[in-house]
Write an enzyme that holds these catalytic residues in place. Structure first.
Site, mmCIF file in Angstrom:
data_model
loop_
_atom_site.group_PDB
_atom_site.id
_atom_site.type_symbol
_atom_site.label_atom_id
_atom_site.label_comp_id
_atom_site.label_asym_id
_atom_site.label_seq_id
_atom_site.Cartn_x
_atom_site.Cartn_y
_atom_site.Cartn_z
ATOM 1 N N TYR A 33 35.937 45.384 34.941
ATOM 2 C CA TYR A 33 36.183 44.621 33.721
ATOM 3 C C TYR A 33 35.713 43.190 33.868
ATOM 4 C CZ TYR A 33 40.235 42.199 35.779
ATOM 5 O OH TYR A 33 41.047 41.409 36.552
ATOM 6 N N ARG A 52 28.034 39.129 36.943
ATOM 7 C CA ARG A 52 29.080 39.672 37.821
ATOM 8 C C ARG A 52 29.456 41.092 37.401
ATOM 9 N NH1 ARG A 52 34.646 36.544 38.479
ATOM 10 N NH2 ARG A 52 34.896 37.313 36.354
ATOM 11 N N LYS A 148 35.214 43.349 40.632
ATOM 12 C CA LYS A 148 36.218 43.123 39.582
ATOM 13 C C LYS A 148 36.638 44.473 38.999
ATOM 14 C CE LYS A 148 37.398 39.747 36.011
ATOM 15 N NZ LYS A 148 38.660 39.323 36.595
ATOM 16 N N GLU A 181 43.283 34.297 47.779
ATOM 17 C CA GLU A 181 43.246 33.794 46.402
ATOM 18 C C GLU A 181 44.600 34.061 45.773
ATOM 19 O OE1 GLU A 181 40.428 36.091 43.990
ATOM 20 O OE2 GLU A 181 40.680 37.759 45.355
ATOM 21 N N LEU A 207 37.600 37.481 44.850
ATOM 22 C CA LEU A 207 36.726 37.611 43.696
ATOM 23 C C LEU A 207 36.021 36.263 43.512
ATOM 24 C CD1 LEU A 207 35.987 39.474 41.222
ATOM 25 C CD2 LEU A 207 37.516 37.997 39.934
#
Ligand code: PDD
Length: 299
Positions: A33, A52, A148, A181, A207
């Site tokens: 996504y 991406r 992702k 992250e 990411l």
């Protein structure tokens, strides 16, 4: 006005839109996504997001459901039909619908869903001067968080832990004790030497946020000192500032971690400065390169 979703070639009422029960996104989280900011009717760093998306699809060997050009047209239709000026668009692509079997099915088209909603971030001149609390959590994700993917179970469990602790975000910590992250954001610190630090994106441990990339570019142009390296929670607590970035969040100061104050416990000047820079950039459609390289999808 009714919200409209795009599902596999059709525009449908949001409340009635649906996908097949054998969609592999539903069965296996076999999909990817993107979430893209819309600012003043313009997509922010659209090409970087589509690049991406291209990379995520390629890593999972899922085909583009349509050409990049068609995708952009549908994105604009979704924004138009939902009358969105400032908001977010969500694009989800899965491997498609097939009888449940772990191996890849042959000859089925990927599924695509797009939705959009109005979402107004605070104006640049009205600083988010409160900041947010964070907790720490072991990074329990798989070894490819650089993709992702819609497989977000560890992320949602960590976010829920944060919510239940009255915090906004969970800062994920790897087995060596370094921050990777946030559960849905990239994490940064500003050291006592005014150096902005965030983890590098070249080890597939995070990411590579589009907002992250935009901030790196803005910092370079603004002469802020920046380095990509690992840092610990102890370093974050010692730092002047800590902050998180993402398309929806944009930028937020983290003023406490596990109940302990970061720096003086208040949002700092670097975040305020970066905020102004980003808001100006977003209004102009972003800062990342407009000419995509390495494009493999159907045109
Ligand atoms: N989250 N890291 C993780 C784990 C994320 O889920 C996100 C984005 C980011 C920041 O990426 P970007 O700057 O490209 O938005 C980093 C999105 C917004 C979400 O899941 O809603």
């Amino acid at each position: 006005m009714s919200r409209i979703a795009y599902v596999n070639g059709q525009y449908a009422l949001h409340g009635e839109a649906s996908v097949h029960i054998e969609d592999r996104g539903y069965q296996f989280a076999d999909g990817v996504y993107e979430v893209i900011n819309i600012d003043g009717g313009r997509f922010v760093d659209e090409e970087a997001h589509l690049d991406r998306l291209d990379r995520s699809l390629d890593e999972l060997r899922i085909a583009w459901p349509m050409s990049r050009r068609a995708m952009k047209l549908v994105m604009r239709q979704v924004v138009h039909r939902n009358m969105i000026k400032d908001g977010l668009i969500y694009i989800q692509i899965t491997r498609g619908v097939a009888p449940r079997d772990h191996g890849f099915p042959h000859g089925i088209p990927p599924s695509i869903v797009m939705t959009a909603k109005t979402f107004k971030s605070l104006p640049a001149e009205q600083p988010d001067d409160v900041g947010v609390a964070a907790i720490t959590h072991p990074d329990i994700r798989w070894s490819r968080p650089d993709i992702k993917s819609v497989a977000l179970l560890p992320n949602i469990l960590c976010k829920q832990k944060a919510r239940e602790a009255g915090a906004y975000e969970a800062l994920l910590v790897d087995s060596a004790g370094y921050v990777t992250e946030g559960s849905s954001t990239n994490v940064w610190i500003v050291t006592k030497n005014n150096e902005v630090v965030t983890r590098a994106a070249n080890e597939n441990a995070i990411l590579n946020g589009i907002t992250r990339q935009a901030f790196i570019k803005l910092m370079a142009a603004d002469g802020l000192s920046f380095v990509e390296r690992k840092f610990t929670i102890a370093e974050a607590l010692e730092a002047k500032e800590c902050f998180i970035t993402a398309s929806s969040t944009r930028i937020k100061s983290v003023v406490s971690i596990d109940g302990k104050p970061v720096g003086n416990g208040h949002p700092g000047e670097t975040v305020a400065r970066l905020r102004r820079l980003y808001w100006t950039a977003a209004e102009a459609g972003g800062v990342l390169p407009k000419v995509p390289t390495n494009i493999r999808e159907k045109r």
